[in-house]
Scaffold this motif. Structure first.
Motif: not given
Length: 337
Positions: A150-154, A257-265, A273-279, A322-327
């Protein structure tokens, strides 16, 4: 005259006269001086007919377009997504979805595909992760294999500019170019008049001065570029809260990596890139990508999160897809391939 007009044209009203009356008025007063000015406040019947015909045509086109749109929408609604085939190497690694499919789901905001894959939880399951515990890192080999698939987030960084490129740029200075021409003329004239090496002293002195200025300028610019590069690397050292192995931890966005659960504030930048889980009351500022100033009200109906956007209000959990920085062009770069 007034009685004549009232008797013959009394039914001609200043406004909203019938077409028959207007026809009679124009036919009786057809030969007049400056008719455009004379009839400037009287409806132009031919133009009125043309406008009416155009309205009918446009109405018919609109009706056809609406019918076609309805038919297309019903067709799309009734059409089931084609069976998705998981690549063998992805399936052998324990996953049920690949990076191309994940990218098409998020970047195209394809809610139908999300539902086809079982919703966000279904996609999480196909990524061999848990929406509550995150991915398991107990098996280092599995984590490396996930990165390989799936690549790395760089993003692929551009190569550092060489010192000689700065030398070449320094030589493009117009003053130095004029001095170079003067040095050439001085060398030719001096050698012709006084011979070598006496006649070349002035010209070589100018050349030496030019080279000194060029190398000093190039060295200064080269060192400055290295400092900016180091500063840029420091600015990119961003940490994020991620759930792995069932507990939250702080880690670099480059380790996602794809599959990680990230917490945003509030104030956090969406790291991938990802999908909303809860918030709760989440507002995402997408102006950096779309140019729209109004924030987007993200939820189950609009679960798509794009890297580079910012959380303007609320907090949430997201599933990285999906990982990879958006230009700056809005595209996602990944050095996984």
């Amino acid at each position: 005259m007034e009685s004549y007009l009232n008797e013959n044209f009394g039914d001609v009203k200043p406004k909203h006269s019938s077409e028959e009356v207007l026809k009679r008025w124009r036919s009786l007063c057809g030969v007049v001086k400056n008719p455009k000015r004379r009839f400037r406040f009287t409806a132009n019947l031919s133009k009125r007919y043309e406008a009416a015909a155009m309205r009918r045509t446009n109405h018919e086109k609109l009706r056809v377009a609406v019918l076609v749109s309805k038919a297309a929408f019903q067709f799309i609604q009734g059409m089931q997504p084609s069976d998705y085939s998981v690549p063998k190497e992805v399936e052998d690694a324990g996953f049920q979805i690949d990076t191309d499919e994940l990218g098409s789901v998020v970047e195209s905001h394809d809610l139908k595909k999300v539902k086809y894959h079982g919703g966000v939880d279904g996609i999480a399951s196909k990524l061999a992760t848990s929406s509550t515990d995150g991915i398991s890192t107990n098996n280092e080999t599995a984590l490396i294999r996930r990165q390989e698939l799936f690549g790395v987030n760089k993003f692929q960084e551009s190569e550092a500019r060489s010192f000689w490129l700065f030398v070449w740029e320094a030589l493009q200075d117009m003053t130095l170019m004029i001095l170079g021409a003067c040095a050439f003329v001085s060398l030719i004239v001096g050698i012709v008049m006084e011979g070598w090496p006496v006649g070349a002293h002035d010209g070589l002195g100018i050349v030496a001065s030019i080279l000194l200025v060029v190398f000093v300028t190039a060295t200064s610019d080269y060192r400055q570029s290295l400092q900016f590069r180091d500063l840029d690397k420091e600015k990119k050292k961003i940490s994020i809260q991620v759930t792995r192995n069932g507990y939250r931890q702080k880690m670099s966005i480059y380790d996602l990596v794809p599959g990680d659960i990230v917490h945003l504030a509030i104030g956090d930048q969406v790291p991938a890139d990802g999908l909303f889980l809860s918030g709760f009351s989440v507002l995402i500022d997408e102006s950096s990508l779309t140019g729209e100033s109004e924030p987007v009200m993200v939820n189950a109906q609009n679960p798509f999160l794009l890297s580079g956007t910012k959380v303007q209000d609320g907090s949430c959990k997201m599933l990285v897809t999906t990982v990879g920085m958006r230009n700056s062009m809005g595209k996602t770069d990944s050095n996984s391939q």
